[in-house]
Design a protein around this motif. Structure first.
Motif, short mmCIF file in Angstrom:
data_model
loop_
_atom_site.label_atom_id
_atom_site.label_comp_id
_atom_site.label_asym_id
_atom_site.label_seq_id
_atom_site.Cartn_x
_atom_site.Cartn_y
_atom_site.Cartn_z
N ASN A 117 0.85 -1.20 0.00
CA ASN A 117 0.00 0.00 0.00
C ASN A 117 0.88 1.24 0.00
OD1 ASN A 117 -2.44 -1.47 0.12
ND2 ASN A 117 -2.17 -1.76 2.32
N CYS A 118 0.66 2.12 -0.97
CA CYS A 118 1.50 3.31 -1.14
C CYS A 118 0.72 4.56 -0.76
CB CYS A 118 1.99 3.40 -2.59
SG CYS A 118 3.07 4.80 -2.93
N ARG A 119 1.27 5.34 0.16
CA ARG A 119 0.70 6.64 0.54
C ARG A 119 1.63 7.73 0.03
NH1 ARG A 119 1.55 10.19 4.53
NH2 ARG A 119 2.89 8.74 5.68
N CYS A 120 1.17 8.45 -1.00
CA CYS A 120 2.01 9.45 -1.65
C CYS A 120 2.21 10.66 -0.74
CB CYS A 120 1.40 9.90 -2.97
SG CYS A 120 1.26 8.57 -4.21
N GLN A 121 3.36 11.28 -0.90
CA GLN A 121 3.65 12.51 -0.19
C GLN A 121 2.75 13.62 -0.69
OE1 GLN A 121 7.85 13.40 0.07
NE2 GLN A 121 7.49 15.60 0.12
N SER A 122 2.47 14.58 0.18
CA SER A 122 1.63 15.72 -0.21
C SER A 122 2.21 16.42 -1.43
CB SER A 122 1.53 16.70 0.96
OG SER A 122 0.77 17.84 0.59
N GLY A 123 1.35 16.67 -2.42
CA GLY A 123 1.79 17.28 -3.66
C GLY A 123 1.94 16.29 -4.80
N PHE A 124 1.84 14.99 -4.48
CA PHE A 124 1.97 13.94 -5.49
C PHE A 124 0.80 12.98 -5.36
CE2 PHE A 124 6.11 15.62 -4.65
CZ PHE A 124 6.77 15.63 -5.87
N THR A 125 0.42 12.36 -6.46
CA THR A 125 -0.69 11.42 -6.45
C THR A 125 -0.45 10.36 -7.52
OG1 THR A 125 -3.10 11.24 -6.51
CG2 THR A 125 -2.10 12.73 -8.09
N GLY A 126 -1.40 9.43 -7.61
CA GLY A 126 -1.26 8.33 -8.56
C GLY A 126 -0.92 7.03 -7.85
N THR A 127 -1.05 5.92 -8.57
CA THR A 127 -0.79 4.61 -7.99
C THR A 127 0.63 4.50 -7.45
OG1 THR A 127 -2.32 3.64 -9.59
CG2 THR A 127 -0.87 2.13 -8.43
N THR A 128 1.59 5.08 -8.16
CA THR A 128 2.99 5.06 -7.71
C THR A 128 3.55 6.47 -7.55
OG1 THR A 128 3.84 4.93 -9.98
CG2 THR A 128 3.34 2.84 -8.88
N CYS A 129 2.66 7.45 -7.33
CA CYS A 129 3.06 8.83 -7.02
C CYS A 129 3.78 9.52 -8.18
CB CYS A 129 3.94 8.89 -5.77
SG CYS A 129 3.30 7.95 -4.36
N LEU A 130 3.36 9.24 -9.40
CA LEU A 130 4.03 9.81 -10.58
C LEU A 130 3.35 11.07 -11.10
CD1 LEU A 130 5.33 7.01 -12.99
CD2 LEU A 130 6.61 8.85 -11.92
N THR A 131 2.29 11.54 -10.46
CA THR A 131 1.56 12.71 -10.95
C THR A 131 1.74 13.87 -9.99
OG1 THR A 131 -0.09 11.30 -12.04
CG2 THR A 131 -0.69 13.61 -11.65
N LEU A 132 2.21 15.01 -10.52
CA LEU A 132 2.32 16.23 -9.72
C LEU A 132 0.95 16.89 -9.60
CD1 LEU A 132 5.32 15.70 -10.55
CD2 LEU A 132 5.61 18.19 -10.59
N GLN A 133 0.59 17.28 -8.38
CA GLN A 133 -0.68 17.96 -8.16
C GLN A 133 -0.53 19.46 -8.41
OE1 GLN A 133 -1.51 16.42 -4.13
NE2 GLN A 133 -3.20 15.26 -5.03
N ALA A 134 -1.66 20.17 -8.34
CA ALA A 134 -1.65 21.60 -8.67
C ALA A 134 -0.72 22.41 -7.77
CB ALA A 134 -3.08 22.15 -8.60
N SER A 135 -0.50 21.93 -6.54
CA SER A 135 0.40 22.65 -5.63
C SER A 135 1.84 22.64 -6.11
CB SER A 135 0.31 22.04 -4.23
OG SER A 135 0.70 20.66 -4.26
N GLN A 136 2.16 21.78 -7.07
CA GLN A 136 3.52 21.70 -7.60
C GLN A 136 3.68 22.46 -8.92
OE1 GLN A 136 5.75 20.17 -5.49
NE2 GLN A 136 3.85 20.17 -4.29
N THR A 137 2.76 23.38 -9.20
CA THR A 137 2.86 24.23 -10.39
C THR A 137 4.06 25.16 -10.27
OG1 THR A 137 0.46 24.14 -10.68
CG2 THR A 137 1.64 25.91 -11.82
N PRO A 138 4.83 25.33 -11.32
CA PRO A 138 5.99 26.23 -11.23
C PRO A 138 5.57 27.67 -11.02
CG PRO A 138 5.62 25.54 -13.49
CD PRO A 138 4.69 24.73 -12.65
N TYR A 139 6.51 28.49 -10.61
CA TYR A 139 6.26 29.90 -10.29
C TYR A 139 6.93 30.77 -11.34
CZ TYR A 139 5.43 33.93 -7.26
OH TYR A 139 4.98 35.12 -6.74
N LEU A 140 6.14 31.66 -11.95
CA LEU A 140 6.68 32.62 -12.92
C LEU A 140 7.19 33.84 -12.17
CD1 LEU A 140 4.05 32.31 -15.78
CD2 LEU A 140 6.51 31.96 -16.03
#
Length: 348
Positions: A117-140
């Motif tokens: 069972n995998c619990r992704c760190q905050s800011g990441f999601t997906g079965t193996t945590c390969l998807t960046l969430q909106a909080s990881q959007t770059p800063y201009l």
């Protein structure tokens, strides 16, 4: 007669003996014949012969009977004896049917709750945590666009107009009105950064990783108004890629700077045209996976990105301005000030 039958019964008995994984046996064979009885008589009898052979014992097969059989078969391991599996480092279970957190099922960045069972760190999601969430959007950090009218021979700048964003990391569209035309150079510049969080490492199957800016681009969009009597509008686009553009395999850590200059800008800009410069930058990265079985490189995984964009709009108006009072078409007095200097309210 009874003695003969007993002898035949004993002679027809077969047996097998196992040595290791091989069983050796005697197989009875029967033939009919005749035998002499007295001086003149004969009778029919059945004679027994034996042939020896071998076969694999139950639970083994193969030319030398050295291959054990597991039924059901081992999914993520090796059959080491009849119906007994030895699982590799990435599987557990009676038939090695369950994949644990490993090079086959990474959990990074995250925490693996044994066994799988995998619990992704905050800011990441997906079965193996390969998807960046909106909080990881770059800063201009900065965005700007300028248009230049420059003489080709002398290099003299005849006109230059700049749109320098005061709020680059917002969805607000910067707008500027222009009365000039004949621009032949355009420059688009922006800076961006992706500060990823402190990552939770899980397991010795993570070989290496990297995060940062993985892409930078710009797009020009020109929209022309419909001509009188026409039912069609015109829209033109031009795309640019940042020089020395990073990618997911080699992300840019720290501040990424993109400077795009088009010295062959030749768009015809007319009254009423609207041109939008859009910059976009992506955050992302990769993780290198090490096999727990061979302790060597297994594969690279790439993270799904997040994108930040900014729009800068140029609106072209070549008609001279006029006031409604000049044509006496004002519906009301636009500004009423009774006194030159007053602390009272001003009616607009």
């Amino acid at each position: 007669m009874e003695i003969t039958l007993i002898i035949l019964a004993i002679a027809g008995f077969s047996f097998s003996v196992c040595y290791g994984n091989t069983c050796y046996f005697q197989k009875p064979l029967y033939r009919w014949g005749t035998t002499k009885v007295g001086w003149w008589g004969r009778k029919i009898v059945r004679r027994v012969y034996y042939s020896t052979g071998s076969r694999c014992c139950t639970g083994y097969n193969g030319p030398s009977c050295r291959t054990p059989i597991c039924n059901p078969p081992c999914i993520g391991g090796t059959c080491v004896s009849p119906n007994r599996c030895r699982c590799d480092n990435a599987h557990i279970g009676s038939t090695c049917q369950t994949v644990v957190c490993s090079h086959l099922k990474p959990c990074f960045p995250g925490i693996c709750t044994y066994p799988h069972n995998c619990r992704c760190q905050s800011g990441f999601t997906g079965t193996t945590c390969l998807t960046l969430q909106a909080s990881q959007t770059p800063y201009l950090l900065r965005t700007s666009t300028y248009l230049v009218n420059q003489e080709r021979t002398s290099g003299k700048v005849l006109a230059r107009f700049l749109s320098d964003s005061t709020a680059p990391n917002t969805g607000y569209t910067d707008r500027i009105w222009l009365m000039k035309h004949d621009f032949n150079i355009i420059n688009i510049y922006f800076e961006s950064i992706y500060k990823y969080p402190l990552l939770e490492e899980n397991g010795n199957y993570i070989e290496n990783y990297g995060f940062g800016i993985v892409d930078g681009r710009a797009r020009l969009t020109l929209t022309k108004i419909q001509h009188q009597g026409s039912s069609t509008s015109y829209r033109h686009q031009k795309n640019y890629t940042c020089p020395h553009n990073p990618n997911t395999a080699k992300p840019q850590e720290g501040v990424f700077k993109c400077n795009i200059t088009d010295t062959d800008f030749d768009w015809l800009l007319e009254n009423g045209d609207i041109m939008v410069a859009t910059v976009s930058t992506k955050s992302g990265g990769f993780r290198g996976i090490r096999s727990l079985d061979t302790l060597s490189h297994y594969r690279n995984d790439f993270y799904e990105t997040q994108t930040a964009t900014k729009h800068m709009q140029f609106m072209f108006d070549y008609h001279p301005p006029y006031h409604c009072m000049e044509t006496k078409t004002c519906s009301r007095q636009p500004l009423l000030i009774r006194n030159d200097i007053s602390k009272g309210p001003v009616t607009i």
